[in-house]
Write an enzyme that holds these catalytic residues in place. Structure first.
Site, PDB file in Angstrom:
ATOM      1  N   LYS A  13       0.714  -1.222   0.042  1.00 10.44           N
ATOM      2  CA  LYS A  13      -0.012   0.073   0.054  1.00 10.44           C
ATOM      3  C   LYS A  13       0.860   1.411   0.016  1.00 10.44           C
ATOM      4  CE  LYS A  13      -2.244  -1.123   3.906  1.00 10.44           C
ATOM      5  NZ  LYS A  13      -1.309  -2.353   4.269  1.00 10.44           N
ATOM      6  N   ARG A  88      -9.947   0.640   8.416  1.00  8.60           N
ATOM      7  CA  ARG A  88      -9.596  -0.608   8.701  1.00  8.60           C
ATOM      8  C   ARG A  88     -10.772  -1.467   9.521  1.00  8.60           C
ATOM      9  NH1 ARG A  88      -3.492   0.493   8.659  1.00  8.60           N
ATOM     10  NH2 ARG A  88      -2.702  -1.720   9.103  1.00  8.60           N
ATOM     11  N   ARG A 127      11.794  -5.614   5.293  1.00  6.60           N
ATOM     12  CA  ARG A 127      11.522  -4.292   4.892  1.00  6.60           C
ATOM     13  C   ARG A 127      12.352  -3.285   5.674  1.00  6.60           C
ATOM     14  NH1 ARG A 127       5.752  -1.819   5.399  1.00  6.60           N
ATOM     15  NH2 ARG A 127       5.858  -2.801   7.505  1.00  6.60           N
ATOM     16  N   ARG A 162      10.819  -1.178  11.296  1.00  8.52           N
ATOM     17  CA  ARG A 162       9.891  -0.947  12.318  1.00  8.52           C
ATOM     18  C   ARG A 162       9.844  -1.966  13.445  1.00  8.52           C
ATOM     19  NH1 ARG A 162       4.459   0.076   8.292  1.00  8.52           N
ATOM     20  NH2 ARG A 162       3.793  -1.229   9.973  1.00  8.52           N
ATOM     21  N   ARG A 173      -0.884  -8.718  13.606  1.00  4.31           N
ATOM     22  CA  ARG A 173      -1.412  -7.787  12.258  1.00  4.31           C
ATOM     23  C   ARG A 173      -2.363  -8.503  11.399  1.00  4.31           C
ATOM     24  NH1 ARG A 173       4.055  -5.412  11.025  1.00  4.31           N
ATOM     25  NH2 ARG A 173       2.982  -4.227   9.404  1.00  4.31           N
TER      26      ARG A 173
HETATM   27  P1  AP5 Z   1       4.752  -1.457   1.790  1.00  6.50           P
HETATM   28  O1  AP5 Z   1       4.575  -0.788   0.469  1.00  6.50           O
HETATM   29  O2  AP5 Z   1       5.549  -0.974   3.007  1.00  6.50           O
HETATM   30  O3  AP5 Z   1       3.642  -2.386   2.386  1.00  6.50           O
HETATM   31  P2  AP5 Z   1       2.248  -1.944   3.146  1.00  6.50           P
HETATM   32  O4  AP5 Z   1       1.063  -2.364   2.566  1.00  6.50           O
HETATM   33  O5  AP5 Z   1       2.476  -0.396   3.054  1.00  6.50           O
HETATM   34  O6  AP5 Z   1       2.555  -2.536   4.601  1.00  6.50           O
HETATM   35  P3  AP5 Z   1       2.546  -1.828   6.131  1.00  6.50           P
HETATM   36  O7  AP5 Z   1       3.154  -2.794   7.051  1.00  6.50           O
HETATM   37  O8  AP5 Z   1       3.001  -0.345   6.196  1.00  6.50           O
HETATM   38  O9  AP5 Z   1       1.055  -2.151   6.211  1.00  6.50           O
HETATM   39  P4  AP5 Z   1       0.340  -2.158   7.537  1.00  6.50           P
HETATM   40  O10 AP5 Z   1      -1.143  -1.854   7.047  1.00  6.50           O
HETATM   41  O11 AP5 Z   1       0.628  -3.242   8.369  1.00  6.50           O
HETATM   42  O12 AP5 Z   1       1.134  -0.853   8.392  1.00  6.50           O
HETATM   43  P5  AP5 Z   1       0.532   0.631   8.887  1.00  6.50           P
HETATM   44  O13 AP5 Z   1       1.451   1.613   9.111  1.00  6.50           O
HETATM   45  O14 AP5 Z   1      -0.456   0.992   8.166  1.00  6.50           O
HETATM   46  O15 AP5 Z   1       5.653  -3.024   1.325  1.00  6.50           O
HETATM   47  C1  AP5 Z   1       5.954  -3.955   2.297  1.00  6.50           C
HETATM   48  C2  AP5 Z   1       7.458  -4.534   1.694  1.00  6.50           C
HETATM   49  O16 AP5 Z   1       7.334  -5.126   0.485  1.00  6.50           O
HETATM   50  C3  AP5 Z   1       8.594  -3.403   1.452  1.00  6.50           C
HETATM   51  O17 AP5 Z   1       9.794  -3.787   1.618  1.00  6.50           O
HETATM   52  C4  AP5 Z   1       8.427  -3.202  -0.282  1.00  6.50           C
HETATM   53  O18 AP5 Z   1       9.690  -2.796  -0.785  1.00  6.50           O
HETATM   54  C5  AP5 Z   1       8.086  -4.545  -0.473  1.00  6.50           C
HETATM   55  N1  AP5 Z   1       7.101  -4.507  -1.671  1.00  6.50           N
HETATM   56  C6  AP5 Z   1       6.165  -3.886  -2.057  1.00  6.50           C
HETATM   57  N2  AP5 Z   1       5.589  -4.040  -3.198  1.00  6.50           N
HETATM   58  C7  AP5 Z   1       6.047  -5.302  -3.585  1.00  6.50           C
HETATM   59  C8  AP5 Z   1       5.856  -5.864  -4.780  1.00  6.50           C
HETATM   60  N3  AP5 Z   1       5.085  -5.728  -5.770  1.00  6.50           N
HETATM   61  N4  AP5 Z   1       6.881  -7.007  -5.127  1.00  6.50           N
HETATM   62  C9  AP5 Z   1       7.716  -7.321  -4.080  1.00  6.50           C
HETATM   63  N5  AP5 Z   1       7.890  -6.514  -2.935  1.00  6.50           N
HETATM   64  C10 AP5 Z   1       7.239  -5.389  -2.651  1.00  6.50           C
HETATM   65  O19 AP5 Z   1      -0.373   0.363  10.251  1.00  6.50           O
HETATM   66  C11 AP5 Z   1       0.859   0.022  11.551  1.00  6.50           C
HETATM   67  C12 AP5 Z   1      -0.076  -0.092  12.648  1.00  6.50           C
HETATM   68  O20 AP5 Z   1      -0.626   1.218  13.089  1.00  6.50           O
HETATM   69  C13 AP5 Z   1      -1.165  -0.920  12.605  1.00  6.50           C
HETATM   70  O21 AP5 Z   1      -0.883  -2.278  13.309  1.00  6.50           O
HETATM   71  C14 AP5 Z   1      -2.121  -0.543  13.997  1.00  6.50           C
HETATM   72  O22 AP5 Z   1      -1.752  -0.758  15.199  1.00  6.50           O
HETATM   73  C15 AP5 Z   1      -1.939   1.094  13.504  1.00  6.50           C
HETATM   74  N6  AP5 Z   1      -3.264   1.437  12.784  1.00  6.50           N
HETATM   75  C16 AP5 Z   1      -2.664   2.259  11.396  1.00  6.50           C
HETATM   76  N7  AP5 Z   1      -3.902   2.510  10.847  1.00  6.50           N
HETATM   77  C17 AP5 Z   1      -4.873   2.130  11.765  1.00  6.50           C
HETATM   78  C18 AP5 Z   1      -6.102   2.303  11.491  1.00  6.50           C
HETATM   79  N8  AP5 Z   1      -6.680   2.801  10.274  1.00  6.50           N
HETATM   80  N9  AP5 Z   1      -7.047   1.803  12.508  1.00  6.50           N
HETATM   81  C19 AP5 Z   1      -6.336   1.186  13.545  1.00  6.50           C
HETATM   82  N10 AP5 Z   1      -5.164   0.997  13.888  1.00  6.50           N
HETATM   83  C20 AP5 Z   1      -4.425   1.458  12.774  1.00  6.50           C
END
Ligand code: AP5
Length: 215
Positions: A13, A88, A127, A162, A173
């Protein structure tokens, strides 16, 4: 245009959101980034959510809806928003719909990024992120430059992992995604807003599928 990138942790994402920012001048709204910023600046809310995030659980709807409300009411970007990691839960989806309606805005498309669990675990544990600009790297597909100069911002930087990118938090997660977030697939499908892309394809191919869905 306002769009949601919906998918499990590691689906790509953030990676695709940054590409859309560059290509279309849209504004990326990542609730994960907002919460991490609140943590590192030491706000009272940031301290409250730190342990929840490290465990891999979801922060309360009240907190994240508040963050999004504040952003939407204080800014009006010309090219729209990419919602990354929000909504979410069904409550967050309803709140977003209401907020956009209050502002006279629409939700134009929801992009579901499909990736299997095995690939998610491999991606997340490989990552790292540029401490300067947030550019995302991956040991397998986009390694950290040998000279530690970020390819995006051109600065010598630290490349950080992270706190929640470990096997234990990731299990929580993923469970949170399947239990609380995946019902949004049906929710947006029923409204005719959903397009699904193969998130297992290369980053360029995923980008092309998203462009097609938005055309
Ligand atoms: P990346 O692009 O970083 O993936 P992502 O989907 O953004 O993953 P996140 O871990 O950031 O998502 P998340 O939803 O767990 O975390 P968030 O910060 O929102 O890609 C991942 C890796 O793969 C990278 O190394 C990249 O280079 C590689 N990659 C990407 N595309 C690729 C491809 N096509 N092929 C190969 N490799 C690839 O949330 C963190 C925490 O915050 C949550 O757990 C929760 O506690 C809290 N939180 C955030 N939002 C909310 C909400 N709305 N409600 C409640 N709690 C929330």
């Amino acid at each position: 245009m306002n769009i949601i990138l919906l998918g499990p942790p590691g689906a790509g994402k953030g990676t695709q959101a940054r590409r859309l920012v560059d290509e279309r001048g849209m504004v990326q709204l990542s609730t994960g980034d907002m919460l991490r910023a609140a943590r590192s600046s030491g706000t009272e809310m940031g301290q409250r959510v730190a342990a929840v995030m490290d465990r891999g659980e979801l922060v309360t709807d009240e907190i994240v809806i508040g963050l999004i409300r504040e952003q939407l009411t204080n800014d009006d970007p010309a090219n729209g928003y990419i919602f990354d990691g929000f909504p979410r839960t069904l409550a967050q989806a309803d709140a977003l719909g209401n907020l956009l309606a209050e502002l006279g805005e629409n939700l134009d498309r929801v992009i579901e990024m499909k990736v299997d669990d095995e690939a998610l675990v491999a991606r997340i544990t490989a990552r790292s992120t540029c401490s300067n600009c947030g550019e995302v790297y991956n040991d397998a597909t986009k390694p950290i430059p040998a000279d530690h100069v970020c390819t995006n911002c051109g600065q010598k930087a630290e490349f950080v992992r992270r706190a929640d990118d470990n096997a234990e938090s990731l299990k929580t997660r993923l469970l949170a995604y399947y239990k609380q977030t995946s019902p949004l697939v049906g929710y947006y499908y029923a409204r005719g807003d959903l397009s699904s892309v193969d998130g297992l394809a290369t980053m360029d191919e995923v980008g092309a599928q998203i462009r097609k869905a938005l055309a």
